[in-house]
Design an enzyme around this catalytic site. Structure first.
Site, PDB file in Angstrom:
ATOM      1  N   ASP A 187       3.596  -5.810   3.605  1.00 20.63           N
ATOM      2  CA  ASP A 187       3.708  -7.114   4.280  1.00 20.63           C
ATOM      3  C   ASP A 187       4.668  -8.003   3.482  1.00 20.63           C
ATOM      4  O   ASP A 187       5.489  -8.728   4.054  1.00 20.63           O
ATOM      5  CB  ASP A 187       2.338  -7.813   4.407  1.00 20.63           C
ATOM      6  CG  ASP A 187       1.664  -7.537   5.772  1.00 20.63           C
ATOM      7  OD1 ASP A 187       1.828  -6.416   6.302  1.00 20.63           O
ATOM      8  OD2 ASP A 187       0.992  -8.445   6.308  1.00 20.63           O
ATOM      9  N   LYS A 206      -1.953   0.127 -11.410  1.00 23.02           N
ATOM     10  CA  LYS A 206      -2.603  -0.991 -12.110  1.00 23.02           C
ATOM     11  C   LYS A 206      -3.602  -0.450 -13.134  1.00 23.02           C
ATOM     12  O   LYS A 206      -4.813  -0.708 -13.059  1.00 23.02           O
ATOM     13  CB  LYS A 206      -3.290  -1.887 -11.056  1.00 23.02           C
ATOM     14  CG  LYS A 206      -3.971  -3.129 -11.598  1.00 23.02           C
ATOM     15  CD  LYS A 206      -3.030  -4.235 -12.018  1.00 23.02           C
ATOM     16  CE  LYS A 206      -3.806  -5.352 -12.692  1.00 23.02           C
ATOM     17  NZ  LYS A 206      -2.960  -6.358 -13.329  1.00 23.02           N
ATOM     18  N   ASP A 232      -0.465  -1.372   1.378  1.00 23.30           N
ATOM     19  CA  ASP A 232      -0.716  -2.276   2.502  1.00 23.30           C
ATOM     20  C   ASP A 232      -0.158  -3.668   2.185  1.00 23.30           C
ATOM     21  O   ASP A 232       0.607  -4.251   2.965  1.00 23.30           O
ATOM     22  CB  ASP A 232      -2.229  -2.338   2.752  1.00 23.30           C
ATOM     23  CG  ASP A 232      -2.589  -3.217   3.935  1.00 23.30           C
ATOM     24  OD1 ASP A 232      -1.748  -3.382   4.835  1.00 23.30           O
ATOM     25  OD2 ASP A 232      -3.723  -3.735   3.955  1.00 23.30           O
ATOM     26  N   ASP A 256       1.160  -6.201 -10.055  1.00 26.99           N
ATOM     27  CA  ASP A 256       1.442  -7.650 -10.095  1.00 26.99           C
ATOM     28  C   ASP A 256       2.908  -7.901 -10.414  1.00 26.99           C
ATOM     29  O   ASP A 256       3.586  -8.685  -9.748  1.00 26.99           O
ATOM     30  CB  ASP A 256       0.476  -8.387 -11.049  1.00 26.99           C
ATOM     31  CG  ASP A 256       0.207  -7.654 -12.359  1.00 26.99           C
ATOM     32  OD1 ASP A 256       0.760  -6.548 -12.561  1.00 26.99           O
ATOM     33  OD2 ASP A 256      -0.550  -8.183 -13.188  1.00 26.99           O
ATOM     34  N   TYR A 314      -9.278   2.527   0.359  1.00 27.13           N
ATOM     35  CA  TYR A 314      -9.703   2.496   1.763  1.00 27.13           C
ATOM     36  C   TYR A 314     -10.465   3.756   2.151  1.00 27.13           C
ATOM     37  O   TYR A 314     -10.452   4.189   3.300  1.00 27.13           O
ATOM     38  CB  TYR A 314      -8.482   2.330   2.694  1.00 27.13           C
ATOM     39  CG  TYR A 314      -7.775   0.974   2.602  1.00 27.13           C
ATOM     40  CD1 TYR A 314      -8.167   0.011   1.679  1.00 27.13           C
ATOM     41  CD2 TYR A 314      -6.710   0.673   3.442  1.00 27.13           C
ATOM     42  CE1 TYR A 314      -7.512  -1.212   1.597  1.00 27.13           C
ATOM     43  CE2 TYR A 314      -6.059  -0.552   3.371  1.00 27.13           C
ATOM     44  CZ  TYR A 314      -6.459  -1.489   2.442  1.00 27.13           C
ATOM     45  OH  TYR A 314      -5.806  -2.687   2.369  1.00 27.13           O
TER      46      TYR A 314
HETATM   47  C1  IPM Z   1      -1.799  -1.912   8.238  1.00 27.44           C
HETATM   48  C2  IPM Z   1      -3.061  -2.685   8.535  1.00 27.44           C
HETATM   49  C3  IPM Z   1      -4.274  -1.786   8.404  1.00 27.44           C
HETATM   50  C4  IPM Z   1      -4.305  -1.229   6.997  1.00 27.44           C
HETATM   51  C5  IPM Z   1      -5.593  -2.487   8.727  1.00 27.44           C
HETATM   52  C6  IPM Z   1      -5.543  -3.148  10.053  1.00 27.44           C
HETATM   53  C7  IPM Z   1      -6.768  -1.576   8.589  1.00 27.44           C
HETATM   54  O1  IPM Z   1      -3.152  -3.808   7.744  1.00 27.44           O
HETATM   55  O2  IPM Z   1      -1.546  -0.910   8.897  1.00 27.44           O
HETATM   56  O3  IPM Z   1      -1.039  -2.340   7.368  1.00 27.44           O
HETATM   57  O4  IPM Z   1      -4.752  -1.926   6.079  1.00 27.44           O
HETATM   58  O5  IPM Z   1      -3.896  -0.110   6.802  1.00 27.44           O
HETATM   59 MN    MN Z   2      -1.345  -4.222   6.629  1.00 26.72          MN
END
Ligand code: IPM
Ligand code: MN
Ligand code: NAD
Length: 355
Positions: free
Chosen positions: A249, A188, A245, A221, A138
């Protein structure tokens, strides 16, 4: 009395409604404690602001934020403004501009939290994901050539500096040592033959200073598979920006859902304010209905209390979240209840008052 100056950026979608609850909780905590208080400055930045002013924050926005002890953010991004414009103009601008290179994301199954995994208890999911937050995939480095033409070429370059990689890995070793836990690095190197080979080398190199720490190294993975099949093998986890990231999730999904997942963006040197936020987005699908879950925002408020030097209150807020879920009477629809965002905030406050 100590007054903490907090910059609040409610942002878009459900951001304002969840942040409001976190602020109510913080204000009540300060009243109950008596020794400190909060002074919030609200910044109206976000996608609506962009549509009016053609920018995501004031020109001198970073200088204004720098005057605060911490930043509390809801969510950024809404249909109508391209995501890469809104996020790079606000959230990512702050993380990078304030060198918040440590992203602390607990993946911890609290009592009473819904878990989709079979035969898994609270002791089986108790990790802290430490995500590199300033560079990597990023970094925003790249180019787009010959746009729209048959010979179009797009580059998105991962940037892994020695300084950036060492500091996040060293931070993770320090946390593992302080907490007496194992440390897993997730990378990775089989496919990403420059960046992740480097990452793994640095993990080994810095590890020489920490012979007391038990370490593991996973490919991302396989790690994703183990997050689901055997989460208890992970305690402290360190990983790159993109992998962190995605994995968090996934972590949210196994530990109570997006409505419960919190994150802290830390500038460890304290040169700049750190920022606290739920890890979920603006959830346009449920925005404005007063049914979003504010617990992630409230958990990130608990991280803010830890950071400001009141970990006893951080723990109490977490205990209140746990008590609320065990009680099960006031929950938002994502957790199977029919309570509103505001009611969950009120119930947390009630539980805190009883502690
Ligand atoms: C997070 C979000 C952000 C990230 C996005 C919205 C840029 O997904 O904070 O997890 O990828 O860091
Ligand atoms: Mn995120
Ligand atoms: P999202 O996290 O907003 O939503 C994913 C799903 O989870 C949706 O179904 C949503 O309803 C649900 N959800 C999320 N938070 C919830 C909560 N507190 N309570 C109940 N349900 C909740 O992710 P998305 O839909 O991919 O992204 C929407 C927008 O948010 C995009 O513009 C994206 O770029 C942005 N985004 C911002 C941040 C941030 O500001 N930190 C993080 C992620 C995504």
């Amino acid at each position: 009395m100590k007054v903490f100056k907090i910059a609040s950026i409610p942002g878009d979608g459900i951001g304002p409604e969840v942040l409001e609850q976190g602020i109510r909780v913080l204000e009540r905590v300060a009243e109950l404690e008596g020794g400190f208080s909060f002074s919030f400055t609200h910044f109206p930045w976000g996608c609506e602001y962009y549509l009016k002013h053609n920018k995501m924050m004031d020109e001198d926005g970073m200088a204004q934020l720098a005057q605060h002890d911490a930043i509390y953010l809801g969510a950024v991004g809404f249909p109508g403004v391209p995501d890469h414009i809104s996020l790079w103009g606000l959230l990512l601008k702050i993380r990078k501009g304030f060198d918040q290179y440590v992203n602390l994301r607990p993946v911890q199954l609290l009592k009473g939290a819904p878990c989709p995994l079979k035969d898994v208890g609270t002791e089986d999911i108790d990790m802290l994901v430490i995500r590199e937050n300033s560079e990597g995939e990023y970094a925003g480095a790249g180019d787009r050539l010959f746009q729209g033409q048959p010979n179009e070429v797009v580059l998105q370059t991962g940037v892994f500096s020695r300084k950036g990689t060492e500091r996040i890995i060293r931070y993770a070793y320090e946390v593992a040592r302080k907490e007496g836990k194992t440390l897993s690095s997730i990378s990775k190197a089989n496919a990403l033959n420059y960046s992740m080979v480097f990452w793994d080398e640095i993990f080994q190199e810095v590890g020489k200073e920490y012979p007391d720490i038990t370490t593991y190294s996973y490919l991302v993975d396989a790690a994703s598979m183990f997050f689901v099949k055997d989460p208890k093998r992970f305690q402290i986890v360190v990983t790159s920006n993109l992998f962190g990231d995605i994995l968090t999730d996934l972590g949210a999904a196994i530990a109570g859902g997006m409505g419960l997942a919190a994150g802290a963006n830390i500038n460890p040197e304290g040169k700049y304010p750190s920022m606290f936020e739920p890890i979920h987005g603006s959830a346009p699908d449920i925005a404005g209905q007063n049914k979003s879950n504010p617990l992630a925002a409230i958990w990130s408020a608990s991280q803010m209390l830890d950071h400001l030097g009141y970990p006893q209150w951080g723990r109490k807020v977490l205990a209140a979240i746990e008590a609320l879920m065990v009680e099960g009477a006031v929950l938002t629809p994502d957790m199977g209840g029919n309570g509103t965002t505001y009611e969950v905030g009120s119930e947390i406050i009630k539980l805190l008052e009883k502690m």
